[in-house]
Design a protein around this motif. Structure first.
Motif, mmCIF file in Angstrom:
data_model
loop_
_atom_site.group_PDB
_atom_site.id
_atom_site.type_symbol
_atom_site.label_atom_id
_atom_site.label_comp_id
_atom_site.label_asym_id
_atom_site.label_seq_id
_atom_site.Cartn_x
_atom_site.Cartn_y
_atom_site.Cartn_z
ATOM 1 N N PRO A 74 -0.611 0.297 -9.208
ATOM 2 C CA PRO A 74 0.182 -0.292 -10.285
ATOM 3 C C PRO A 74 1.017 -1.466 -9.768
ATOM 4 C CG PRO A 74 0.521 2.087 -10.151
ATOM 5 C CD PRO A 74 -0.267 1.694 -8.963
ATOM 6 N N ALA A 75 1.407 -2.336 -10.663
ATOM 7 C CA ALA A 75 2.180 -3.524 -10.285
ATOM 8 C C ALA A 75 3.482 -3.164 -9.573
ATOM 9 C CB ALA A 75 2.474 -4.366 -11.524
ATOM 10 N N ALA A 76 4.111 -2.072 -9.967
ATOM 11 C CA ALA A 76 5.367 -1.666 -9.325
ATOM 12 C C ALA A 76 5.146 -1.306 -7.862
ATOM 13 C CB ALA A 76 5.983 -0.482 -10.074
ATOM 14 N N VAL A 77 4.020 -0.689 -7.554
ATOM 15 C CA VAL A 77 3.703 -0.332 -6.169
ATOM 16 C C VAL A 77 3.421 -1.595 -5.357
ATOM 17 C CG1 VAL A 77 2.018 0.844 -4.689
ATOM 18 C CG2 VAL A 77 2.898 1.965 -6.748
ATOM 19 N N VAL A 78 2.695 -2.525 -5.934
ATOM 20 C CA VAL A 78 2.428 -3.797 -5.251
ATOM 21 C C VAL A 78 3.745 -4.525 -4.966
ATOM 22 C CG1 VAL A 78 1.312 -6.059 -5.461
ATOM 23 C CG2 VAL A 78 0.118 -3.993 -6.235
ATOM 24 N N ALA A 79 4.668 -4.496 -5.912
ATOM 25 C CA ALA A 79 5.976 -5.131 -5.715
ATOM 26 C C ALA A 79 6.740 -4.475 -4.567
ATOM 27 C CB ALA A 79 6.793 -5.066 -7.002
ATOM 28 N N VAL A 80 6.663 -3.162 -4.464
ATOM 29 C CA VAL A 80 7.314 -2.442 -3.363
ATOM 30 C C VAL A 80 6.699 -2.853 -2.033
ATOM 31 C CG1 VAL A 80 7.552 -0.157 -2.296
ATOM 32 C CG2 VAL A 80 8.121 -0.470 -4.704
ATOM 33 N N LEU B 240 5.160 -5.617 -1.275
ATOM 34 C CA LEU B 240 5.531 -7.000 -0.963
ATOM 35 C C LEU B 240 6.982 -7.102 -0.502
ATOM 36 C CD1 LEU B 240 3.634 -8.780 -3.847
ATOM 37 C CD2 LEU B 240 3.163 -9.008 -1.389
ATOM 38 N N ALA B 241 7.886 -6.387 -1.150
ATOM 39 C CA ALA B 241 9.299 -6.439 -0.769
ATOM 40 C C ALA B 241 9.511 -5.894 0.641
ATOM 41 C CB ALA B 241 10.145 -5.666 -1.777
ATOM 42 N N ALA B 242 8.885 -4.762 0.942
ATOM 43 C CA ALA B 242 9.052 -4.158 2.265
ATOM 44 C C ALA B 242 8.375 -5.004 3.350
ATOM 45 C CB ALA B 242 8.496 -2.738 2.265
ATOM 46 N N ALA B 243 7.208 -5.549 3.051
ATOM 47 C CA ALA B 243 6.515 -6.400 4.021
ATOM 48 C C ALA B 243 7.301 -7.685 4.269
ATOM 49 C CB ALA B 243 5.108 -6.727 3.528
ATOM 50 N N LEU B 244 7.900 -8.207 3.230
ATOM 51 C CA LEU B 244 8.710 -9.422 3.363
ATOM 52 C C LEU B 244 9.914 -9.185 4.269
ATOM 53 C CD1 LEU B 244 8.802 -12.323 2.330
ATOM 54 C CD2 LEU B 244 10.157 -11.528 0.409
ATOM 55 N N ARG B 245 10.541 -8.028 4.144
ATOM 56 C CA ARG B 245 11.660 -7.687 5.041
ATOM 57 C C ARG B 245 11.228 -7.723 6.493
ATOM 58 N NH1 ARG B 245 13.022 -3.429 1.419
ATOM 59 N NH2 ARG B 245 11.795 -1.975 2.655
#
Length: 141
Positions: free
Chosen positions: A59-65, A67-72
């Motif tokens: 789901p899009a919410a999982v993809v957002a998670v 991306l946020a964690a990988a970006l950190r």
């Protein structure tokens, strides 16, 4: 067989400002996405990959998670917590220096895995409700 990451390098690149990644930066971005995707799958108990072993079904919410964690992890690979140069000072959020998921991110992943989002309600008093009058110290409660 290793599973593909739950988000693309291109999506991470957009969040980094849009410049194409190459060489060591590209390898670091891929590694961050792989690491976080593995953590998300561990928390969820779901691999979110279609039968063709290439199509991501997260789901899009999982993809957002992801991306946020990988970006950190990508932005702060050495785990610096603060820096100061003259009068300039900056401090990163406290936390792990390796790939990790925050408590809120874990809740999002688990809700997506179970298909159950939490519902919240907030009770607000009616606009015309009179506040209770304070009692004098000598009055009984």
């Amino acid at each position: 067989m290793s599973l593909p990451p739950l988000a693309t390098v291109e999506a991470l690149t957009v969040r980094l400002g849009g410049e194409a990644l190459a060489g060591a930066d590209l390898a670091r971005a891929r590694a961050a996405l792989d690491d976080v995707s593995a953590l998300v799958r561990l928390e969820a108990g779901v691999d979110w990959v279609a039968a063709d072993a290439a199509t991501i079904t997260a789901p899009a919410a999982v993809v957002a998670v992801v991306l946020a964690a990988a970006l950190r992890g990508y932005r702060n690979p050495d785990g610096f917590q603060s820096e100061s140069v003259g009068s300039y000072s900056y401090q990163y959020a406290q936390g792990s220096t390796s790939a990790y998921l925050s408590d809120a991110e874990i809740r999002i992943v688990k809700a997506a895995a179970t298909g159950r989002a939490r519902a919240y309600s907030i009770r607000t008093p009616p606009a015309y409700e009179w506040p209770t009058q304070p009692r004098a110290p000598w009055e009984a409660p």
